[in-house]
Design a protein around this motif. Structure first.
Motif, PDB file in Angstrom:
ATOM      1  N   SER A 143     -31.885   4.875 -65.651  1.00 51.05           N
ATOM      2  CA  SER A 143     -30.927   5.171 -64.592  1.00 51.05           C
ATOM      3  C   SER A 143     -30.715   6.680 -64.528  1.00 51.05           C
ATOM      4  O   SER A 143     -30.161   7.265 -65.464  1.00 51.05           O
ATOM      5  CB  SER A 143     -29.590   4.475 -64.874  1.00 51.05           C
ATOM      6  OG  SER A 143     -29.765   3.084 -65.083  1.00 51.05           O
ATOM      7  N   HIS A 179     -31.277  -0.407 -58.679  1.00 52.21           N
ATOM      8  CA  HIS A 179     -31.709  -1.374 -59.697  1.00 52.21           C
ATOM      9  C   HIS A 179     -31.814  -2.777 -59.106  1.00 52.21           C
ATOM     10  O   HIS A 179     -32.713  -3.553 -59.469  1.00 52.21           O
ATOM     11  CB  HIS A 179     -30.742  -1.364 -60.879  1.00 52.21           C
ATOM     12  CG  HIS A 179     -31.002  -0.278 -61.869  1.00 52.21           C
ATOM     13  ND1 HIS A 179     -32.224  -0.135 -62.511  1.00 52.21           N
ATOM     14  CD2 HIS A 179     -30.214   0.724 -62.344  1.00 52.21           C
ATOM     15  CE1 HIS A 179     -32.163   0.894 -63.341  1.00 52.21           C
ATOM     16  NE2 HIS A 179     -30.974   1.445 -63.247  1.00 52.21           N
ATOM     17  N   ALA A 206     -33.916   4.714 -59.986  1.00 53.83           N
ATOM     18  CA  ALA A 206     -33.625   3.580 -60.864  1.00 53.83           C
ATOM     19  C   ALA A 206     -34.953   2.902 -61.151  1.00 53.83           C
ATOM     20  O   ALA A 206     -35.714   2.601 -60.222  1.00 53.83           O
ATOM     21  CB  ALA A 206     -32.654   2.610 -60.194  1.00 53.83           C
TER      22      ALA A 206
END
Length: 241
Positions: A147, A195, A153
Motif C-alpha cells: 500500500s 486494493h 495498491a
C-alpha cells in the motif's frame, strides 16, 4: 476569621466545582482523540454478472459449488491497522486507519464475493454439499500486499484450484500466480478502493480457471492458468519479483 460553620457550608460547593472541572477536563481529552476509521474490501462492492464462457465452451450446469479456503497473508500486514509504505524499506502502522476485520478475512470475503458473482456459484466453505456434487476447492496465499498512498495498491497471490468429488474427473491441482497493481489517488479511501479492484482482478482469474475446469471433458487434460495470470508470472520472473 471564618467560623467552622462557614467553612462547612463551602466544602460541598468546592467539591462540586472540583468534580465539574474534572469532568470538563476528561471530556476535553476525549474530544481531542482522533477518530478511528474502518475500511472493508467488500463494502460497496457491486457483484458483477457472470461472464460468458471463454472460447465458446459450454457453461457449467448450475449449481456450481466452490470452497474458498482461508487466505494467508504476510505477517507484516496481518494486523488490524493499515500498513503503508513511506520509503525504501520503511513502513508505517496507521493506528486510526483500520480494517473492519482481519486482513486475511477481508481478502477471503472479497474473493468469495467476486468468484461467486462471476460464476453464479455458491461458496460452501464449512457447509455440507450433496454427495455427487463437484466442489472446486480454492486455496490462496497472498505473498505481497503493498500500500503506497497516492501511488499504487498491489496484491500478489499464488492460488490453486482443484475439483473434489465423484464427477470431477481429474484430481490434479492447477496452481497459478496473479499479480494485480492499481494506480491510486491520494487518500486512504482511494488506497482501499485500489486494493478492492486488485482483489477483483485476482477473483476474475480464479473464476476463469474454475469455468474452464467445469466445462472441460475429464479426458481433456490439465487446465492451464488464465492468460492474464500466466503473463503476469512470466513478467515477474523476468524482473526477479
Amino acid at each position: 476569621m471564618q467560623s467552622f460553620r462557614d467553612r462547612a457550608r463551602r466544602a460541598p460547593l468546592a467539591a462540586v466545582l472540583a468534580s465539574s472541572l474534572a469532568a470538563a477536563l476528561l471530556a476535553g481529552c476525549a474530544s481531542s482523540l482522533p477518530a478511528e476509521r474502518f475500511y472493508s474490501l467488500t463494502a460497496g462492492a457491486v457483484p458483477s454478472a457472470a461472464r460468458a464462457a471463454d472460447g465458446g465452451a459450454a457453461p457449467a450446469q448450475a449449481p456450481l459449488y466452490i470452497e474458498l479456503q482461508a487466505v494467508t497473508v504476510p505477517q507484516q500486514v496481518s494486523r488490524n491497522q493499515l500498513v503503508v509504505t513511506r520509503g525504501a524499506g520503511r513502513v508505517e502502522l496507521l493506528e486510526q486507519e483500520r480494517w473492519a476485520a482481519p486482513l486475511a478475512s477481508e481478502i477471503g470475503q472479497a474473493l468469495s464475493l467476486g468468484v461467486t458473482s462471476e460464476l453464479g456459484a455458491i461458496d460452501v466453505f464449512r457447509t455440507p454439499t450433496p454427495e455427487q456434487a463437484t466442489v472446486y476447492r480454492v486455496s490462496t496465499n497472498v505473498q505481497r500486499f503493498e500500500s503506497v498512498p497516492g501511488q499504487y495498491a498491489l496484491v500478489d497471490a499464488v492460488w490453486s484450484v482443484r475439483g473434489i468429488g465423484s464427477n470431477s474427473g481429474s484430481s490434479k491441482v492447477l496452481t497459478c500466480r496473479s499479480m494485480a497493481e492499481e494506480r491510486v489517488a491520494p487518500g486512504y479511501d482511494a488506497l482501499v478502493a485500489g486494493h478492492r479492484r486488485a482483489v477483483a482482478r485476482i477473483a476474475a482469474d480464479i473464476s476463469q480457471a474454475i469455468r474452464v475446469q467445469a466445462s472441460a471433458a475429464p479426458a481433456a487434460g490439465a487446465a492451464a492458468c488464465p492468460a492474464a495470470a500466466q503473463s503476469t508470472a512470466q513478467s515477474a520472473a523476468r524482473t526477479g519479483a
